[in-house]
Design an enzyme around this catalytic site. Structure first.
Site, short mmCIF file in Angstrom:
data_model
loop_
_atom_site.label_atom_id
_atom_site.label_comp_id
_atom_site.label_asym_id
_atom_site.label_seq_id
_atom_site.Cartn_x
_atom_site.Cartn_y
_atom_site.Cartn_z
N GLY A 15 -34.01 9.92 -20.06
CA GLY A 15 -33.87 9.38 -19.59
C GLY A 15 -33.82 9.36 -17.92
N LEU A 129 -31.62 6.16 -21.74
CA LEU A 129 -33.39 5.25 -21.01
C LEU A 129 -32.58 3.69 -21.44
CD1 LEU A 129 -35.40 5.25 -23.90
CD2 LEU A 129 -34.85 7.75 -22.60
N TYR A 180 -23.85 -0.95 -22.07
CA TYR A 180 -23.22 -1.70 -21.66
C TYR A 180 -22.82 -2.91 -21.55
CZ TYR A 180 -22.92 -4.88 -17.10
OH TYR A 180 -22.34 -5.98 -16.24
N TYR A 190 -28.06 -10.75 -16.93
CA TYR A 190 -28.24 -9.67 -17.49
C TYR A 190 -28.76 -10.17 -18.54
CZ TYR A 190 -27.51 -4.48 -19.29
OH TYR A 190 -27.54 -3.20 -20.20
N SER A 230 -27.84 2.03 -9.75
CA SER A 230 -29.08 3.44 -10.30
C SER A 230 -30.41 2.44 -10.07
CB SER A 230 -28.97 3.68 -11.93
OG SER A 230 -29.30 2.37 -12.86
N ARG A 231 -31.61 3.38 -10.18
CA ARG A 231 -32.99 2.17 -10.60
C ARG A 231 -32.98 1.19 -11.15
NH1 ARG A 231 -37.62 4.91 -7.96
NH2 ARG A 231 -39.25 4.03 -8.44
N ALA A 232 -32.83 1.76 -11.99
CA ALA A 232 -33.07 0.36 -13.96
C ALA A 232 -31.78 -0.39 -12.98
CB ALA A 232 -32.68 1.00 -15.22
N1 LIG Z 1 -26.53 1.57 -14.22
C1 LIG Z 1 -25.74 0.30 -15.12
O1 LIG Z 1 -24.94 -0.52 -14.55
C2 LIG Z 1 -25.39 1.03 -16.22
C3 LIG Z 1 -24.82 0.61 -17.11
C4 LIG Z 1 -24.08 0.45 -18.69
C5 LIG Z 1 -25.04 1.41 -19.06
N2 LIG Z 1 -26.22 2.14 -18.59
C6 LIG Z 1 -27.43 2.38 -19.14
O2 LIG Z 1 -27.50 3.37 -18.46
C7 LIG Z 1 -28.88 3.78 -18.74
C8 LIG Z 1 -29.20 5.14 -18.14
O3 LIG Z 1 -29.83 3.94 -17.00
P1 LIG Z 1 -29.42 4.60 -15.29
O4 LIG Z 1 -28.89 3.06 -14.91
O5 LIG Z 1 -29.04 5.31 -15.12
O6 LIG Z 1 -31.35 4.18 -15.04
P2 LIG Z 1 -31.99 5.42 -14.56
O7 LIG Z 1 -32.60 4.13 -14.03
O8 LIG Z 1 -31.08 6.09 -13.71
O9 LIG Z 1 -32.23 5.56 -15.75
C9 LIG Z 1 -33.25 4.80 -16.32
C10 LIG Z 1 -33.80 5.70 -17.62
O10 LIG Z 1 -34.73 5.58 -18.40
C11 LIG Z 1 -36.17 5.37 -18.41
N3 LIG Z 1 -37.32 4.99 -19.28
C12 LIG Z 1 -37.46 3.21 -19.11
N4 LIG Z 1 -38.47 3.03 -20.37
C13 LIG Z 1 -38.93 4.29 -21.57
C14 LIG Z 1 -38.98 4.37 -22.25
N5 LIG Z 1 -40.10 3.58 -23.49
N6 LIG Z 1 -38.81 6.08 -22.37
C15 LIG Z 1 -38.22 7.10 -22.09
N7 LIG Z 1 -37.60 6.72 -21.01
C16 LIG Z 1 -38.02 5.36 -20.37
C17 LIG Z 1 -35.97 5.68 -16.81
O11 LIG Z 1 -38.02 6.13 -16.72
C18 LIG Z 1 -35.60 6.05 -15.92
O12 LIG Z 1 -35.83 7.22 -15.99
C19 LIG Z 1 -29.33 3.25 -19.53
O13 LIG Z 1 -29.51 2.82 -21.64
C20 LIG Z 1 -28.69 1.84 -19.57
O14 LIG Z 1 -28.94 1.09 -19.81
C21 LIG Z 1 -26.41 1.28 -16.79
#
Ligand SMILES: NC(=O)c1ccc[n+]([C@@H]2O[C@H](COP(=O)([O-])OP(=O)(O)OC[C@H]3O[C@@H](n4cnc5c(N)ncnc54)[C@H](O)[C@@H]3O)[C@@H](O)[C@H]2O)c1
Length: 304
Positions: A15, A129, A180, A190, A230-232
């Protein structure tokens, strides 16, 4: 000094597709601790990521504290929604972003790791991811397909990765993911069934910790991170409000950095945390412990 020393260990961070997310910061923290780091990238984002790296656009973020540059041992294609090529729909296998990549499934990732590094190539697997195609829709409006897609990409992907990568892990291995707080408290906005997927991920963490612990001696934990743009997370549409609200109302009234999640990941997956498994570890400036908002975010009460 009591060091986080991962020298000689190999980590897979799944991810990572840019330098904005938690995955990048986690990979960097593992590298800082001395580990060899492989990453796995979602095929639709892979070419852009490789281009950014090749053109030096990520060089500033690649700078390590000791002056060296972050390097990845391998960058593998991975779509964690698919377990093997046979069960992957033809339209995906034929898609222009996928068809030249070889086996981009979780089985394919396992096979590549063994081909590149031998029978037991891994010490640490980090699942960073998630994907919820209907994340902007409240649960009352989410379709069955959208809900199941969120579960498949964001929760079952961890189960499948542990099934397939667990046997490739050396004794003392560790698996970790990111969750989360929307799994346990209602967070308006969300949506898309992502809150349900995170609840599954946390429950699965406990069960996988038991099963993988008994089977392979592998630990399984998840980090419940506070909001971070982040991007997501930006796809949710209200991430800036979430970040400001949490910063204004947390015991530590400041915004969370990705590095703080990275350093916790390095600790949790290191031998220093050898007795921690099945846990949801909050890295959120303490927000989860609050029962009442201090104040709404306003311009004159901006977080430090
Ligand atoms: N950003 C926040 O506020 C937050 C808070 C708590 C938890 N999270 C969790 O952190 C983790 C990372 O997310 P992030 O926020 O750093 O965003 P991010 O966009 O950097 O990471 C998400 C990644 O998942 C990849 N992805 C999506 N679908 C996929 C698939 N089918 N197979 C493989 N890769 C796939 C995307 O290409 C991306 O690189 C996630 O599980 C997210 O739910 C994020």
């Amino acid at each position: 000094m009591l060091p986080i020393d991962l020298t000689g260990k190999r980590v897979l961070v799944a991810g990572v597709a840019d330098d904005n997310g938690f995955g990048w910061a986690i990979a960097k923290a593992f590298a800082e601790a001395g580990a060899n780091v492989c990453v796995a990238t979602w095929p639709p984002a892979l070419n852009i990521f490789l281009n950014l790296l090749e053109r030096g656009k990520l060089d500033d973020s690649r700078q390590m504290p000791d002056g060296s540059m972050l390097t990845f041992e391998r960058i593998y294609p991975l779509d964690a929604v698919y377990d093997n090529l046979e069960s992957t729909p033809a339209d995906i296998r034929e898609n222009k972003r996928y068809k030249e990549l070889g086996d981009f499934t979780i089985d394919g990732l396992a096979a590549r790791l063994v081909a590149d590094f031998g029978e037991q190539p891994l010490d640490i697997v980090f699942h960073s991811l998630a994907n919820g195609p209907e994340v902007k829709k409240p649960l009352l409006e989410v379709s069955r397909a959208g809900y199941l897609a969120a579960s498949s990409a964001s929760a079952y992907s961890l189960v499948s990765m542990v099934q397939r990568l667990g046997p490739l892990m050396r004794p003392g291995g560790a698996v970790c993911s990111l969750t989360y707080m929307a799994s346990e408290r209602a967070i308006p906005g969300y949506g898309g069934g992502m809150s349900s997927a995170k609840a599954q991920l946390e429950s699965d963490t406990r069960v996988l910790a038991f099963e993988a612990g008994r089977k392979w001696g592998v630990r399984v934990n998840t980090i419940s991170a506070g909001p971070y743009a982040s991007r997501a997370a930006s796809a949710i549409g209200i991430i800036d409000t979430m970040v400001k609200y949490c910063a204004a109302n947390s015991p530590l009234p400041e915004e969370l950095s990705a590095r703080e999640v990275g350093t916790t990941a390095a600790f949790l997956c290191s031998p220093l945390a050898s007795a921690i498994t099945g846990s949801t570890v909050y890295v959120d400036k303490g927000y989860h412990s609050m029962g009442m908002a201090v104040a709404p975010p306003t311009e004159d009460r901006a977080p430090r």
